[in-house]
Enzyme design. Structure first.
Site, short mmCIF file in Angstrom:
data_model
loop_
_atom_site.label_atom_id
_atom_site.label_comp_id
_atom_site.label_asym_id
_atom_site.label_seq_id
_atom_site.Cartn_x
_atom_site.Cartn_y
_atom_site.Cartn_z
CE LYS A 90 -4.98 -33.82 1.96
NZ LYS A 90 -5.38 -34.46 0.69
CD GLU A 112 -1.48 -25.73 4.37
OE1 GLU A 112 -1.32 -25.39 5.57
OE2 GLU A 112 -1.31 -26.89 3.97
CB SER A 378 -5.45 -41.62 -1.04
OG SER A 378 -5.62 -41.12 -2.35
C1 PLP Z 1 -4.68 -34.59 -0.44
C2 PLP Z 1 -4.86 -35.91 -1.10
C3 PLP Z 1 -3.76 -36.63 -1.62
C4 PLP Z 1 -2.37 -36.10 -1.63
O1 PLP Z 1 -1.79 -35.86 -0.39
P1 PLP Z 1 -0.69 -36.82 0.21
O2 PLP Z 1 -0.18 -36.09 1.40
O3 PLP Z 1 0.37 -37.05 -0.83
O4 PLP Z 1 -1.36 -38.10 0.57
C5 PLP Z 1 -3.99 -37.87 -2.17
N1 PLP Z 1 -5.25 -38.39 -2.24
C6 PLP Z 1 -6.32 -37.73 -1.78
C7 PLP Z 1 -7.67 -38.35 -1.90
C8 PLP Z 1 -6.17 -36.46 -1.19
O5 PLP Z 1 -7.25 -35.81 -0.72
#
Ligand code: PLP
Length: 394
Positions: A90, A112, A378
């Site tokens: 993010k 948000e 992610s």
């Molecule tokens: C917020 C988040 C997501 C989901 O958000 P996307 O916009 O679909 O990527 C996925 N993995 C992690 C670690 C997150 O913090």
């Protein structure tokens, strides 16, 4: 440059666009007019790239997992977005948007957040740039995600509880929009995924596309070819997935697999599998698929992972799905938990529950020994320790 881009008005096929109330039009219009020339300028790119390198910690490694490779009989690589500053992908987006806000002369940031990850990434970028920020968060989420609330406060953010409706993410979004309408001139709204009205989906995609840019170069170095057979990513709003797909969309070879949160099962009534169940509609300013009742009320989603607990999906993913370019699948809460446990024990990496959804699809694939598979990890699992502790009886 990619040939793959939305139209001038922000449409991917029939999806996307900017369906906003008239009172919000000036804010969105300014962004639409300005964002392209700003983010493609040399001075922006120079500053953005420098921060990604020295502040965020990029490039993140592409790790060849010998353990997963032998277990699933393929060549499996993990893209380590979990090693970014603040623990997930993010921050790529919030750093990009704060630089844009500065160039638009904005004096205040609003955002948000549901689980608090986007709130923390926003508060971090604001602290770095010395810009004040207000984070809207549902009252229920504030209770559930206290460590992230405390991090935001330490970083200098003001955290405002949303006390209406179900007191969760969509109510926080409504509060943020209201605040933006009241402060159109000096405030920028940082949206945390590839959702919302044009230009957010395109802008956030471009900031996150650094993920696939790096994968390409790293694979080339490691395997001699820059194009994998498969890329897997979890799908909430879709920002990490589009980031991992972006530079492969135009090649005919790489299979793009997005993994939604099945929750307790796609037909259990407690799920966030938007593509599996969703119908076309408008949510937060763009046309896409969303989970709704027969008379068009948005259904409360469920996923064990807060980051995937969203009733819609970015318009670009609706388009990639409808055109057949990406395959959208789902796994359950239980399957994701099991995958998180396995990765912790086998590779010494505790993944975020969101990322564990992508891993959990590996056992369902028919792979061949020389298939090259990249899983986008992610984020890291520190924030999920309470859940892991409870389920694994630690
Ligand atoms: C917020 C988040 C997501 C989901 O958000 P996307 O916009 O679909 O990527 C996925 N993995 C992690 C670690 C997150 O913090």
């Amino acid at each position: 440059m990619q040939s793959f881009n939305p139209t001038e008005a922000g449409f991917y096929g029939e999806f996307g666009g900017a369906f906003v109330p008239e009172m919000l039009f000036p804010n969105v219009d300014e962004l639409q007019r300005e964002y392209r020339s700003i983010i493609h300028s040399d001075s922006f790119q120079e500053e953005f790239r420098a921060l990604l390198k020295d502040y965020v910690g990029r490039p993140t490694p592409l790790f060849y997992s010998a353990n997963l490779s032998s277990e699933f009989n393929a060549q499996i690589y993990l893209k380590r977005e979990d090693l970014n500053h603040t623990g997930a992908h993010k921050i790529n987006n919030t750093v990009g948007q704060i630089l844009l806000a500065k160039r638009l002369n904005k004096k205040h940031i609003i955002a948000e957040t549901g689980a608090g990850q986007h709130g923390v990434a926003t508060a971090t970028a604001c602290a770095l740039m010395g810009i004040g920020c207000t984070i809207f968060m549902g009252e229920v989420d504030i209770e559930r995600q206290m460590p992230n609330v405390e991090r935001m406060k330490l970083l200098g953010a003001k955290v405002v509880p949303a006390t209406s409706g179900s007191r969760t993410l969509k109510d926080a979004t409504n509060e943020a929009i209201r605040e933006w309408i009241n402060n159109p001139v000096d405030t920028h709204y940082i949206i945390g995924s590839v959702v919302g009205p044009h230009p957010y989906p395109d802008m956030v995609s471009k900031f996150q596309s650094v993920i696939s840019e790096e994968i390409k170069a790293q694979l080339k170095e490691k395997t001699g070819s820059s194009e994998p057979d498969y890329i897997l990513a979890c799908l909430g709003g879709g920002s990490n997935a589009i980031g991992a797909f972006y530079h492969f969309i135009d090649n005919g070879k790489t299979k793009l697999i997005a993994v939604e949160a099945g929750g307790e099962g796609v037909h259990s009534g407690r799920t966030a599998a938007t593509i599996a169940l969703g119908r076309k509609g408008i949510i937060h300013g763009s046309k896409t698929y969303l989970i709704q009742t027969d008379d068009g009320q948005i259904t409360e989603p469920h996923s064990i992972s807060a980051g995937l607990d969203y009733p819609g999906i970015g318009p670009v993913h609706a388009y990639l799905h409808d055109t057949g370019r990406a395959q959208v699948v789902s796994v359950t809460d239980a399957e994701a938990l099991d995958a998180a446990f396995q990765l912790s024990r086998k590779d010494g990496i505790i993944p975020a529950l969101e990322s564990a959804h992508a891993l959990a699809y590996l056992p369902k694939m028919k792979l061949r020994k020389d298939d090259v598979v990249v899983v986008n990890l992610s984020g890291r699992g520190d924030k999920d320790m309470m859940t892991y502790k409870k389920h694994f009886e630690l």
